[in-house]
Design a protein around this motif. Structure first.
Motif, PDB file in Angstrom:
ATOM      1  N   LYS A  36       0.428  -1.100  -0.199  1.00  0.00           N
ATOM      2  CA  LYS A  36      -0.176   0.549  -0.108  1.00  0.00           C
ATOM      3  C   LYS A  36       0.943   1.276   0.260  1.00  0.00           C
ATOM      4  CE  LYS A  36      -3.480  -2.433   2.408  1.00  0.00           C
ATOM      5  NZ  LYS A  36      -5.024  -1.962   3.781  1.00  0.00           N
ATOM      6  N   LEU A  37      -0.047   2.763  -0.785  1.00  0.00           N
ATOM      7  CA  LEU A  37       0.961   3.358  -0.564  1.00  0.00           C
ATOM      8  C   LEU A  37       1.014   4.295   1.350  1.00  0.00           C
ATOM      9  CD1 LEU A  37      -0.097   5.453  -3.687  1.00  0.00           C
ATOM     10  CD2 LEU A  37       1.691   4.786  -2.997  1.00  0.00           C
ATOM     11  N   CYS A  38       2.071   4.665   1.238  1.00  0.00           N
ATOM     12  CA  CYS A  38       2.232   5.561   2.836  1.00  0.00           C
ATOM     13  C   CYS A  38       1.278   6.409   3.170  1.00  0.00           C
ATOM     14  CB  CYS A  38       3.499   5.531   3.271  1.00  0.00           C
ATOM     15  SG  CYS A  38       5.222   4.869   2.981  1.00  0.00           S
ATOM     16  N   ASP A  39       1.279   7.425   3.757  1.00  0.00           N
ATOM     17  CA  ASP A  39       0.273   8.215   4.537  1.00  0.00           C
ATOM     18  C   ASP A  39       0.978   9.604   3.325  1.00  0.00           C
ATOM     19  OD1 ASP A  39      -0.416  11.150   6.104  1.00  0.00           O
ATOM     20  OD2 ASP A  39      -2.228  10.029   5.810  1.00  0.00           O
ATOM     21  N   ARG A  40      -0.125  10.736   2.744  1.00  0.00           N
ATOM     22  CA  ARG A  40       0.375  11.499   1.769  1.00  0.00           C
ATOM     23  C   ARG A  40       1.947  12.619   2.521  1.00  0.00           C
ATOM     24  NH1 ARG A  40       1.365  12.150  -2.982  1.00  0.00           N
ATOM     25  NH2 ARG A  40      -0.556  10.989  -3.589  1.00  0.00           N
ATOM     26  N   SER A  41       1.779  12.505   3.994  1.00  0.00           N
ATOM     27  CA  SER A  41       2.759  13.164   4.991  1.00  0.00           C
ATOM     28  C   SER A  41       3.966  12.488   4.723  1.00  0.00           C
ATOM     29  CB  SER A  41       2.440  13.176   6.156  1.00  0.00           C
ATOM     30  OG  SER A  41       1.727  11.990   6.585  1.00  0.00           O
ATOM     31  N   MET A  42       4.301  11.379   4.272  1.00  0.00           N
ATOM     32  CA  MET A  42       5.722  10.456   4.606  1.00  0.00           C
ATOM     33  C   MET A  42       6.538  10.725   3.103  1.00  0.00           C
ATOM     34  SD  MET A  42       4.950   7.492   6.197  1.00  0.00           S
ATOM     35  CE  MET A  42       6.343   6.385   7.033  1.00  0.00           C
ATOM     36  N   SER A  43       5.855  11.958   2.643  1.00  0.00           N
ATOM     37  CA  SER A  43       6.218  12.096   1.044  1.00  0.00           C
ATOM     38  C   SER A  43       7.873  12.193   1.297  1.00  0.00           C
ATOM     39  CB  SER A  43       5.467  12.980   0.163  1.00  0.00           C
ATOM     40  OG  SER A  43       5.626  14.479   0.548  1.00  0.00           O
ATOM     41  N   GLU A  44       8.104  12.454   2.182  1.00  0.00           N
ATOM     42  CA  GLU A  44      10.106  13.410   1.967  1.00  0.00           C
ATOM     43  C   GLU A  44      10.813  12.535   3.070  1.00  0.00           C
ATOM     44  OE1 GLU A  44       9.393  17.868   2.336  1.00  0.00           O
ATOM     45  OE2 GLU A  44       8.761  17.775   0.047  1.00  0.00           O
ATOM     46  N   CYS A  63      17.371   5.274  13.932  1.00  0.00           N
ATOM     47  CA  CYS A  63      16.083   4.204  13.167  1.00  0.00           C
ATOM     48  C   CYS A  63      15.692   3.788  13.974  1.00  0.00           C
ATOM     49  CB  CYS A  63      17.582   3.082  12.475  1.00  0.00           C
ATOM     50  SG  CYS A  63      19.106   4.093  11.974  1.00  0.00           S
ATOM     51  N   PRO A  64      14.041   3.605  13.423  1.00  0.00           N
ATOM     52  CA  PRO A  64      13.226   2.963  13.573  1.00  0.00           C
ATOM     53  C   PRO A  64      13.558   1.838  14.102  1.00  0.00           C
ATOM     54  CG  PRO A  64      12.529   3.838  11.449  1.00  0.00           C
ATOM     55  CD  PRO A  64      14.166   4.413  11.704  1.00  0.00           C
ATOM     56  N   GLU A  65      12.679   0.661  14.865  1.00  0.00           N
ATOM     57  CA  GLU A  65      12.654  -0.505  14.976  1.00  0.00           C
ATOM     58  C   GLU A  65      12.143  -1.395  13.653  1.00  0.00           C
ATOM     59  OE1 GLU A  65      11.231  -2.211  18.931  1.00  0.00           O
ATOM     60  OE2 GLU A  65      12.587  -0.652  20.399  1.00  0.00           O
ATOM     61  N   LYS A  66      10.750  -1.016  13.367  1.00  0.00           N
ATOM     62  CA  LYS A  66      10.541  -2.104  12.198  1.00  0.00           C
ATOM     63  C   LYS A  66      10.931  -0.775  11.013  1.00  0.00           C
ATOM     64  CE  LYS A  66       7.136  -3.252  15.233  1.00  0.00           C
ATOM     65  NZ  LYS A  66       5.175  -3.282  15.106  1.00  0.00           N
ATOM     66  N   SER A  67      11.290  -1.433  10.271  1.00  0.00           N
ATOM     67  CA  SER A  67      11.376  -1.490   8.943  1.00  0.00           C
ATOM     68  C   SER A  67       9.855  -0.609   8.169  1.00  0.00           C
ATOM     69  CB  SER A  67      11.687  -2.584   7.846  1.00  0.00           C
ATOM     70  OG  SER A  67      13.513  -2.775   8.580  1.00  0.00           O
ATOM     71  N   LEU A  68      10.080   0.421   7.406  1.00  0.00           N
ATOM     72  CA  LEU A  68       9.323   0.118   6.353  1.00  0.00           C
ATOM     73  C   LEU A  68       8.401  -0.256   5.771  1.00  0.00           C
ATOM     74  CD1 LEU A  68       8.452   4.170   5.594  1.00  0.00           C
ATOM     75  CD2 LEU A  68       9.318   3.197   3.573  1.00  0.00           C
ATOM     76  N   MET A 105      15.184  -3.493  -0.334  1.00  0.00           N
ATOM     77  CA  MET A 105      14.432  -2.990  -1.858  1.00  0.00           C
ATOM     78  C   MET A 105      13.221  -2.657  -2.089  1.00  0.00           C
ATOM     79  SD  MET A 105      14.700  -7.110  -4.153  1.00  0.00           S
ATOM     80  CE  MET A 105      13.526  -5.839  -5.381  1.00  0.00           C
ATOM     81  N   LEU A 106      12.464  -1.960  -0.270  1.00  0.00           N
ATOM     82  CA  LEU A 106      11.595  -0.852  -0.224  1.00  0.00           C
ATOM     83  C   LEU A 106      12.516   0.625   0.050  1.00  0.00           C
ATOM     84  CD1 LEU A 106       8.747  -0.584  -0.079  1.00  0.00           C
ATOM     85  CD2 LEU A 106       9.070  -1.411   2.317  1.00  0.00           C
ATOM     86  N   GLU A 107      13.747   0.615   0.653  1.00  0.00           N
ATOM     87  CA  GLU A 107      14.315   0.972   0.688  1.00  0.00           C
ATOM     88  C   GLU A 107      15.312   1.547   0.003  1.00  0.00           C
ATOM     89  OE1 GLU A 107      16.919   4.192   2.608  1.00  0.00           O
ATOM     90  OE2 GLU A 107      14.960   3.565   3.053  1.00  0.00           O
ATOM     91  N   MET A 108      15.887   0.954  -1.189  1.00  0.00           N
ATOM     92  CA  MET A 108      15.734   1.377  -2.709  1.00  0.00           C
ATOM     93  C   MET A 108      14.674   2.307  -3.169  1.00  0.00           C
ATOM     94  SD  MET A 108      17.670  -1.883  -4.120  1.00  0.00           S
ATOM     95  CE  MET A 108      18.255  -1.919  -5.255  1.00  0.00           C
ATOM     96  N   ASP A 109      13.365   1.176  -3.355  1.00  0.00           N
ATOM     97  CA  ASP A 109      11.998   2.573  -3.650  1.00  0.00           C
ATOM     98  C   ASP A 109      11.778   3.713  -3.442  1.00  0.00           C
ATOM     99  OD1 ASP A 109       9.480   1.984  -5.724  1.00  0.00           O
ATOM    100  OD2 ASP A 109       9.000   2.822  -3.620  1.00  0.00           O
ATOM    101  N   ARG A 110      12.653   3.991  -2.061  1.00  0.00           N
ATOM    102  CA  ARG A 110      12.070   5.151  -1.711  1.00  0.00           C
ATOM    103  C   ARG A 110      12.734   6.237  -1.770  1.00  0.00           C
ATOM    104  NH1 ARG A 110      14.115   8.154   2.798  1.00  0.00           N
ATOM    105  NH2 ARG A 110      16.099   7.258   2.925  1.00  0.00           N
TER     106      ARG A 110
END
Length: 673
Positions: A159-167, A194-199, A612-617
Motif C-alpha cells: 500500500k501507499l504510505c500516508d501523503r504526509s510521508m512524501s519526504e 532508526c526505527p525498530e520496524k522497517s518501512l 528493496m523497499l528502501e531502494m524504492d524510497r
C-alpha cells in the motif's frame, strides 16, 4: 539321350524358379515403396532429402528437393512440450543455409525462450520498460500474478504510505525516539535514530510531481512541484540562493558570503592560494552547511566533486534541493558522532557561514575536520569572525587562531571575509610540540577510518608514517593508478591487490561500454547514481571513462572490507553504510541504483524486502535498478520488485547463459494515487 533331356529339364526348372523369386521380390519392393510414399503423403509429412554419392561428387547432377522454397510451420513441434525431457540448448543453424532459405526459415511467427527444464515459454520480456508507464495505484489489484517457470505466484501489492510521508527519511524523522533524547544541546536530534520496524509501505510522490529537469539545465532551475517548499526562498531571498519563478525554483548561484555568484567566489579563492588548483591537486571537496549546494554545483565545471552536507534542520530541504538539481549531497550533521567518510578523504573543506562553533568542547568538531582533511589539504572559512571587528566576533577569531595553531595548521591567507589554512603532510609538528599539549594525538590503535556509529574523539588523528593518503597523483591520473592505501585494506589477498583493482575497473569498463552501445545508456539521462556495493569504485570510474555525465555515490557496506579510502584516493565520492538500515537521503533522489553481489551477502544479515523497499524510497519515478546477483536469488528479487510496483526483467550477464549470475533490471513507475 534320355539322361541328357532330364538334366536340361532340371536346369529349366531352376531358371524358372529363380525368375519367379526375382519377380516376387521386385513386386514386393514396388508395393512397399508405393504404400510407403502414399502413407507419407496422406499423413501430411514433407519428403526427406536424400543426397546420393553421385550428387555429392558431381554438383551438376544435384537433385533439387521438392521442399525447395517452401515455408514450414514448426510451431506444432516446437511448442509441444507435454512430454519434453530436459534438453540442452541447440545452437542456431540458419548460417548453414543459403541466405534466401535462411530468411524464409526466420519467418516463423512464434518464438520463445527456454526455461530451466528446456521447455519453450512464449511469455518473456524484451527491451526496456516504457518510461511513460504510469501505475494507477488506486485501481491496481491488491494482488498481481507473477509467472515463474510456467507456474504462477500471487504477490500482494504494498500500500501507499500516508501523503504526509512524501519526504520521509526513516532514521532522521523518528520523532518518538528524538523526543526521548536526554540531551539535544550538541545536535543529537539531527543524527541517526532508526526505527525498530522497517518501512512497510510505498512512499508517495508529492501532488503534481513530474519528471525532473535534466542536467545541466537542472543546475539553474527545478520544478516547484517536486520540492514544494518556499520557506528557504523566503528566508534567503536577499542572498541570491534561490528564487521562485512561476512554477519553478531558480538558482542564481549565490550564497550568504558570495551573493555575486559562486564562480566569482571560486576565482577569489584561487587568487588567494593558487596551489589549490581546482581539478588538479584539488579533486574532492566537502562543503559543510552547503545551503542549496551552489558551491559544489559550480565546482563541477572545474572537475571537482563536492560532497555537500547539511542537517535536516529549520531549513530542512537544503539537501533535497541540491539533489533535485543533480549535485552530490547528503544529509549529515556535525554533532556527537564521526561523519561517515574516511580519514584524509577531502582535498579541500569549505565552510561559508555554516553556523558551526568550531571551537566548542576543546575543538572537537574542528578535530573531525582535521580527520577528514587530506594531509596538505586546505580548510576555507568564510564567516563574520574573519572580517568583522566586534568584541564577541574578535574573541571567536582569537579562539580559532589558537586552536588551529595547536593543530599545526598553517594560516596560508586571510583576505576580506575568507581565511584559508593548510594541514601538515606528516606528524613531525605534532611530535615536536611541548609535552602535554592539547589536543593530544590519538592512540596508535585508533582507526581513523572506523566511522559507523563511532563517537567523536577529542584527539588528533595520526597521519600514516608511510605517507599513505597524503601522496596521491593529480587528477585525472589518480582515477586509474592503484593508490598506496590499497595496501592497508583488510582483505585476504595481499600480493594481488593491484591486479584486483585493475580487473574490477576493466570488467565494469567493458560492461558499461557494451551497455552504452547495445542498450543506449546515454539515452537514460543519468545524473544521480548510487552504487550500493562499490568495491574499489570501478563502476563509477567506468561511467567516467565512457563519458556518461553523472556522479556516483559509492557506498561501502559495513559487512565487507572498508575500501572507502581507496575510493577517495581515486578522486571519487563515497560513504560507509549498513544496508540493514535506511540511507540518509530524501525520497526520489537517485536516477540509477546499482547493486552487484550485494543481496547474496546481505541476505544473511538483513531482510531483502526491506532493502528493496528502501531502494524504492530513494529512487526517482522513471529511475532504474540494476542488480547483478546469483541465479538462486533472481526469482525472489523479481517477486519483491513486482511487489513494490517495478517493471522487471532478467537478463544473462555478458559471460553467457550458463554463468551462475543473472542481471535483474527494474524500473520504477510513476505512481498515481
Amino acid at each position: 539321350m534320355q539322361k541328357m533331356k532330364a538334366v536340361n529339364n532340371g536346369v529349366d526348372l531352376l531358371k524358372s524358379h529363380a525368375c519367379l523369386k526375382t519377380g516376387v521380390i521386385i513386386f514386393i519392393s514396388l508395393t512397399f515403396f508405393y504404400l510407403g510414399k502414399h502413407w507419407s503423403q496422406n499423413n501430411g509429412d514433407q519428403n526427406l532429402i536424400f543426397l546420393t554419392t553421385q550428387s555429392l561428387l558431381s554438383p551438376s547432377k544435384v537433385i533439387l528437393s521438392p521442399n525447395l522454397k517452401k515455408v514450414f510451420d514448426l510451431s506444432t513441434i516446437v511448442n509441444d512440450t507435454s512430454n519434453s525431457q530436459t534438453l540442452a540448448p541447440i545452437p542456431p543453424l540458419l548460417d548453414a543455409f543459403p541466405p534466401s532459405t535462411a530468411e524464409k526459415m526466420a519467418e516463423v511467427e512464434r518464438m520463445g525462450v527456454l526455461d530451466e527444464t528446456g521447455a519453450m515459454q512464449d511469455e518473456f520480456s524484451v527491451g526496456e520498460i516504457d518510461p511513460e508507464l504510469v501505475d494507477d495505484w488506486s485501481r491496481s489489484r491488491n494482488e498481481s500474478e507473477v509467472r515463474v517457470f510456467g507456474g504462477k505466484i500471487r504477490v500482494k501489492r504494498l500500500k501507499l504510505c500516508d501523503r504526509s510521508m512524501s519526504e520521509y527519511i526513516p532514521c532522521l524523522d523518528n520523532v518518538e525516539v528524538i523526543r526521548r533524547l536526554k540531551s539535544t544541546k550538541n545536535g543529537e536530534k539531527f543524527e541517526r535514530h532508526c526505527p525498530e520496524k522497517s518501512l512497510s509501505c510505498i512512499v508517495p510522490t508529492p501532488i503534481g510531481y513530474t519528471t525532473p529537469i535534466p542536467w545541466p539545465t537542472s543546475r539553474d532551475e527545478v520544478w516547484f512541484s517536486n520540492v514544494p517548499h518556499a520557506r528557504l526562498a523566503e528566508d534567503k531571498g536577499g542572498q541570491n540562493w534561490i528564487l521562485v519563478d512561476k512554477n519553478k525554483f531558480k538558482f542564481p548561484g549565490g550564497g550568504t558570503q558570495f551573493i555575486h555568484g559562486a564562480d566569482q567566489y571560486l576565482d577569489q579563492i584561487l587568487k588567494m592560494v593558487p596551489d589549490i588548483t581546482f581539478g588538479d591537486h584539488t579533486r574532492v571537496a566537502l562543503d559543510v552547511g552547503c545551503g542549496v549546494a551552489s558551491f559544489g554545483a559550480y565546482l563541477l565545471s572545474r572537475d571537482v566533486l563536492t560532497m555537500s552536507v547539511a542537517p535536516k534542520d529549520v531549513h530542512e530541504n537544503q539537501i533535497q534541493f541540491a539533489l533535485e538539481r543533480g549535485v552530490p549531497a547528503m544529509v549529515a550533521a556535525f554533532a556527537t558522532r564521526r561523519l561517515l567518510y574516511p580519514s584524509q578523504a577531502f582535498d579541500l573543506i569549505h565552510c561559508s557561514r555554516c553556523r558551526i562553533n568550531w571551537t566548542r568542547d576543546d575543538g572537537i568538531l574542528l578535530l573531525e575536520i582535521n580527520r577528514l582533511l587530506r594531509g596538505g589539504g586546505h580548510f576555507v572559512w568564510a564567516a563574520q569572525p574573519v572580517y568583522k571587528h566586534e568584541p564577541a566576533l574578535e574573541e571567536q577569531w582569537e579562539e580559532m587562531i589558537n586552536l588551529t595553531t595547536r593543530l599545526c595548521w598553517k594560516l596560508v591567507k586571510k583576505k576580506g571575509y575568507i581565511a584559508i589554512w593548510q594541514k601538515p603532510v606528516d606528524n613531525s609538528c605534532y611530535i615536536s610540540r611541548q609535552q602535554g599539549s592539547q589536543p593530544a594525538l590519538c592512540e596508535p590503535d585508533d582507526d581513523p577510518d572506523n566511522v559507523w556509529y563511532v563517537d567523536l574523539k577529542a584527539c588528533i588523528s595520526r597521519l600514516p608514517e608511510t605517507g599513505y593518503g597524503t601522496k596521491v597523483t593529480k587528477w585525472p591520473a589518480r582515477l586509474y593508478d592503484p593508490p598506496d592505501r590499497l595496501r592497508s585494506i583488510h582483505i585476504d589477498a595481499y600480493l594481488s591487490r593491484k591486479e584486483l583493482f585493475k580487473a574490477e575497473f576493466n570488467y565494469w569498463n567493458e560492461t558499461i561500454a557494451s551497455n552504452v552501445r547495445g542498450l543506449h545508456w546515454k539515452n537514460f539521462k543519468l545524473r544521480n547514481v548510487l552504487d550500493m556495493k562499490a568495491g574499489y569504485g570501478g563502476f563509477a570510474a567506468a561511467l567516467i571513462e565512457n563519458n556518461l555525465d553523472c556522479w556516483v555515490m559509492n557506498v561501502v557496506p559495513v559487512s565487507g572490507p572498508n575500501t572507502l579510502p581507496v575510493i577517495y584516493d581515486r578522486g571519487l565520492l563515497g560513504v560507509m553504510h549498513d544496508w540493514c538500515e535506511p540511507f540518509d537521503t530524501y525520497p526520489r533522489t537517485y536516477d540509477f541504483l546499482h547493486a552487484a553481489g550485494l543481496f547474496s551477502i546481505e541476505r544473511k544479515r538483513c531482510n531483502i524486502s526491506s532493502i528493496m523497499l528502501e531502494m524504492d524510497r530513494i529512487l526517482r519515478p522513471g529511475g532504474r535498478v540494476y542488480i547483478r546477483d546469483s541465479l538462486s536469488l533472481m526469482d525472489e528479487l523479481q517477486e519483491i520488485g513486482r511487489t513494490v510496483g517495478w517493471g522487471v526483467a532478467v537478463r544473462d550477464t555478458y559471460e553467457g547463459p550458463y554463468e551462475s549470475y543473472r542481471i535483474m533490471v527494474g524500473k520504477k513507475r510513476m505512481l498515481k494515487k
